[in-house]
Design a protein around this motif. Structure first.
Motif, PDB file in Angstrom:
ATOM      1  N   VAL A 429       0.653  -1.228  -0.134  1.00 23.02           N
ATOM      2  CA  VAL A 429       0.038   0.032   0.052  1.00 23.02           C
ATOM      3  C   VAL A 429       0.952   1.272   0.022  1.00 23.02           C
ATOM      4  N   TRP A 430       1.885   1.287   0.659  1.00 24.38           N
ATOM      5  CA  TRP A 430       3.047   2.467   0.914  1.00 24.38           C
ATOM      6  C   TRP A 430       4.085   2.496  -0.028  1.00 24.38           C
ATOM      7  N   HIS A 431       4.213   1.100  -0.676  1.00 23.19           N
ATOM      8  CA  HIS A 431       5.082   1.201  -1.957  1.00 23.19           C
ATOM      9  C   HIS A 431       6.471   1.209  -1.282  1.00 23.19           C
ATOM     10  N   PHE A 432       6.862   0.515  -0.198  1.00 22.54           N
ATOM     11  CA  PHE A 432       8.178   0.577   0.456  1.00 22.54           C
ATOM     12  C   PHE A 432       8.999  -0.662  -0.284  1.00 22.54           C
ATOM     13  N   ARG A 433      10.122  -0.304  -1.126  1.00 22.95           N
ATOM     14  CA  ARG A 433      10.978  -1.206  -1.746  1.00 22.95           C
ATOM     15  C   ARG A 433      12.281  -1.123  -1.285  1.00 22.95           C
ATOM     16  N   ASN A 434      12.644  -1.018  -0.050  1.00 28.65           N
ATOM     17  CA  ASN A 434      13.776  -1.164   0.566  1.00 28.65           C
ATOM     18  C   ASN A 434      14.380   0.284   0.916  1.00 28.65           C
ATOM     19  N   LYS A 435      14.117   1.169  -0.404  1.00 28.05           N
ATOM     20  CA  LYS A 435      14.627   2.473   0.215  1.00 28.05           C
ATOM     21  C   LYS A 435      13.888   3.162   1.113  1.00 28.05           C
ATOM     22  N   PRO A 436      14.405   4.105   1.904  1.00 32.89           N
ATOM     23  CA  PRO A 436      13.837   4.540   3.127  1.00 32.89           C
ATOM     24  C   PRO A 436      12.424   5.457   2.349  1.00 32.89           C
ATOM     25  N   VAL A 448      -1.262  11.521   5.267  1.00 29.90           N
ATOM     26  CA  VAL A 448      -1.458  12.970   4.603  1.00 29.90           C
ATOM     27  C   VAL A 448      -0.193  13.093   3.722  1.00 29.90           C
ATOM     28  N   SER A 449       0.778  12.220   3.551  1.00 24.96           N
ATOM     29  CA  SER A 449       1.771  12.086   2.692  1.00 24.96           C
ATOM     30  C   SER A 449       2.110  10.758   2.661  1.00 24.96           C
ATOM     31  N   PRO A 450       2.201  10.029   1.381  1.00 24.47           N
ATOM     32  CA  PRO A 450       2.802   8.579   1.453  1.00 24.47           C
ATOM     33  C   PRO A 450       4.327   8.374   1.558  1.00 24.47           C
ATOM     34  N   ASN A 451       4.907   9.697   1.414  1.00 25.31           N
ATOM     35  CA  ASN A 451       6.384   9.859   1.391  1.00 25.31           C
ATOM     36  C   ASN A 451       6.987  11.315   1.403  1.00 25.31           C
ATOM     37  N   ALA A 452       7.152  11.626   2.671  1.00 23.73           N
ATOM     38  CA  ALA A 452       7.506  12.974   2.590  1.00 23.73           C
ATOM     39  C   ALA A 452       8.973  13.355   2.941  1.00 23.73           C
ATOM     40  N   LEU A 453       9.821  12.155   2.816  1.00 20.19           N
ATOM     41  CA  LEU A 453      11.041  12.584   2.525  1.00 20.19           C
ATOM     42  C   LEU A 453      11.685  13.339   1.418  1.00 20.19           C
TER      43      LEU A 453
END
Length: 710
Positions: A429-436, A448-453
């Motif tokens: 769902v959050w599309h984590f693929r080993n990269k932070p 409110v953000s799927p990735n604020a990095l």
């Protein structure tokens, strides 16, 4: 011929044995007529374990633990257990008397076992087995209780004499193989009993007899119960023979072998049942994970008054432990410290780079210095994702603890707290693929953000509250200017911008081009009478080679250079984040001039040398190495335009003419670890749709040895 006949006889013997076993098992199953009564035998089994642990001469700590002992005391003191034991005491006494009596009159073991099964016909298979073991524990426990205390208790001494215990104890040396065989058999019988009870306790909501592993086990449990009860009969026969026949019986040498054979048979059955049990647990685990995954998805679609339900579902659902470490105090804390706060979930593996951590820590600490305005409004929590299929090792433990101790924010106490369903949710769902990634939850637990990095790398804490809406707003206010590229990285370059100087940002790893470029740029600046500064910002890869280039530039004094490789890493990471931010927002507009320039720079950083010329904040040219060098070398061709158009426009016009003649290839690399990859992209140079390739890449900073390159 003789050997052939022997083989035929052997095959016939095997077939007859199988036939006999089938007939026998039909007889065993025929005794089973349960009346539906449910008996919770677990407390009884714990009690039996405790008795047999203390009864066996060779005490095996695996039979029970201090935790199991505490559990046994708790469960057996419960009023329900007392009433159950009261209801079962008559049956237990009958079994105890039956096996002792049959052992005395020498009844065949099979006949005795069938007799017990007929006595227990209305009970379930697990109850038959545990009740039989309980009856045996009464007899066996009494035998060893007398043996242990008869020397110090007068009553026990008199009873021990009647049981011939002093003679047996005196002969403990020659009898040791027999007692070892009994103890080994008891251990296997208890293991089988625990396994059978575990099958009974499997949750019917997640598994049924339609599952092959469970149906197979259910078909084999009657056999396992029968042979375990046979083991009880055999052990009872040995103890009875010792107390009634004394030393005379000890001369038999086959007893230990017979008991060991029975233990071996039961051990094989146990291995088979355990394999089926493991398969059942895997099946149940998968079903629960699917259910938990769906519950998580549903949870994020609901409206909550605070973020506690969401955080508990993601990190740790129970209240029995403190699941977080406070980065400032290094003490364990409850999830309540995050209640109704904006929470930034930093999700990564154990391979997060020191560059990423150091920059993130710098941004985090800067936000804390702004005072209560931001301090009380958001918290960061590190959620470590570790592959459960990989054995947790000392190096992994060391890496985890090192990362955890270096983080000033909250961290999950241990990776094992993160459930499989949560890891699946984070990946799918959050599309984590080993990269932070940095997922932002508002005070009600809404994403409110799927990735604020990306926005944190670009704008730092000024991107607070790190929502996608804030990200869009920041992009609307942004323009193509030099500060966008170097803000928050190098104060020297920012001072040059404020002073209105001309600045060349350049990069690559071609040392010869750099020498020609820097010398030509100085010559043109001097001829045109403009204040020019140059700064080398490296390349997006080949770290070790860049380190050597930095050393050359410094020694030869070609230009100012960022000595810290982390600054260079951050420069390129911010550029990539600009592209990823737009992709994530779904706003990768191929007609957006600013994004076209960012894409060019990213492509140049992969393919070779490049340079960006600015006049203070305003970017004049963003160009490939050969084109910008040729523009400088051909200064005499356009110098007459400088007084007319100004240096900026004159440089731009001549560069544009050269750019029309030769355009470099454009290339973008998206690692598979990147969560979101665009389906198509247009070239920032010619605006055509780019070709898509799958690439296997292995970059080396050092020269490959000759023997490997052949």
């Amino acid at each position: 011929m003789a050997s052939g006949q022997q083989l035929i006889k052997s095959d016939r013997g095997s077939m007859l044995t199988m036939f006999d076993d089938n007939v026998m098992m039909k007889q065993i199953v025929g005794t089973h007529a349960p009346d539906g009564r449910e008996v919770d035998v677990k407390p009884l089994l714990l009690l039996v374990e405790d008795i047999l642990k203390h009864a066996t001469q060779q005490i095996d700590s695996s039979l029970t633990t201090s935790q199991a002992h505490a559990e046994m005391e708790d469960k057996t003191s419960h009023v329900n257990f007392v009433s159950m034991l009261d209801a079962l005491s008559y049956t237990i006494d009958r079994i105890s008397s039956e096996i002792a009596y049959k052992a005395l009159d020498g009844t065949d073991a099979h006949a005795t076992t069938v007799s017990l099964l007929n006595m227990l016909t209305s009970y379930s298979w697990d109850a038959k087995l545990v009740l039989t073991l309980t009856a045996f524990a009464l007899n066996y426990g009494e035998f060893w209780l007398l043996a242990q205390i008869y020397s110090s208790n007068e009553l026990a001494k008199s009873m021990a004499i009647l049981r011939q215990l002093p003679i047996i104890i005196e002969q403990s040396g020659p009898l040791k193989p027999r007692f070892d065989a009994i103890n080994n058999l008891i251990k296997v019988m208890m293991d089988v009993a625990r396994c059978v009870v575990e099958f009974k306790d499997l949750p019917p909501a997640y598994i049924s007899n339609e599952v092959p592993a469970l149906s197979t086990a259910m078909a084999h449990i009657p056999t396992a119960v029968y042979w375990t009860m046979r083991g009880v009969v055999a052990c009872e026969a040995q103890i009875t023979s010792l107390t009634t026949m004394g030393h005379e019986f000890s001369i038999s040498t086959t007893v230990a072998w017979e008991l060991s054979t029975l233990a071996h048979k039961l051990s094989n059955m146990l291995d088979h049942l355990r394999k089926q049990l493991d398969t059942c647990y895997q099946y149940i685990d998968e079903k629960r994970n699917v259910e938990s995954f769906q519950m998580l998805k549903n949870l994020f679609e609901m409206i909550h008054i605070d973020n506690m339900k969401v955080l508990k579902a993601l990190i740790y659902a129970k209240d029995d432990i403190q699941p977080l470490i406070d980065g400032s105090s290094k003490k364990r804390v409850h999830l309540d410290v995050l209640r109704r706060k904006n929470v930034l979930l930093l999700i990564s593996g154990l391979d997060m780079s020191t560059d990423e951590l150091s920059i993130l820590e710098q941004i985090y600490n800067e936000s804390r210095h702004h005072g209560a305005r931001l301090d009380s409004q958001y918290e960061v929590v590190w959620i470590p994702i570790v592959d459960r299929s990989v054995q947790w090792s000392d190096p992994m433990k060391g890496k985890f603890e090192s990362m955890q101790s270096s983080m000033p924010w909250f961290t999950v106490y241990h990776p094992s707290l993160i459930e499989k369903a949560v890891m699946r949710f984070i990946k799918e769902v959050w599309h984590f693929r080993n990269k932070p990634i940095l997922v932002v939850l508002d005070p009600q637990g809404k994403v409110v953000s799927p990735n604020a990095l990306h926005m944190m790398w670009i704008w730092g804490s000024s991107a607070f509250p790190f929502t996608s809406l804030r990200e869009e707003s920041l992009w609307k206010d942004e323009t193509w200017r030099l500060e966008l590229l170097v803000d928050g990285i190098d104060p020297v370059t920012l001072n040059w911008i404020n002073e209105g100087k001309y600045i060349f940002l350049y990069g690559g790893d071609d040392e010869e081009w750099m020498r020609k470029f820097t010398s030509s740029a100085r010559a043109v600046a001097q001829a045109a009478g403009i204040p020019l500064e140059m700064v080398y910002v490296g390349k997006s890869s080949k770290r070790e080679k860049i380190r050597r280039v930095i050393a050359k530039i410094t020694v030869e004094k070609l230009s100012y250079v960022w000595q810290d490789l982390t600054m260079m890493w951050f420069f390129w990471t911010r550029l990539e984040s600009m592209l990823y931010s737009k992709i994530q927002l779904g706003k990768l507009d191929d007609h957006d001039p600013m994004m076209q320039e960012i894409k060019k720079l990213l492509s140049y950083g992969r393919e070779g040398g490049w340079a960006v010329l600015s006049n203070g904040s305003n970017v004049v040219v963003n160009s490939y190495s050969t084109t910008v060098l040729q523009t400088l070398v051909e200064y005499d061709l356009w110098k007459d335009q400088v007084p007319v158009k100004g240096f900026d426009m004159a440089f731009q016009d001549h560069h544009f003419q050269l750019r029309g003649i030769a355009r470099p290839c454009c290339r973008f690399d998206f690692p598979m670890t990147t969560g979101r990859i665009p389906e198509t992209m247009k070239c920032p140079e010619c605006n055509r749709t780019m070709e898509k390739f799958s690439t296997f890449l292995c970059c080396h900073d050092e020269v490959i040895p000759d023997e490997l390159s052949k």
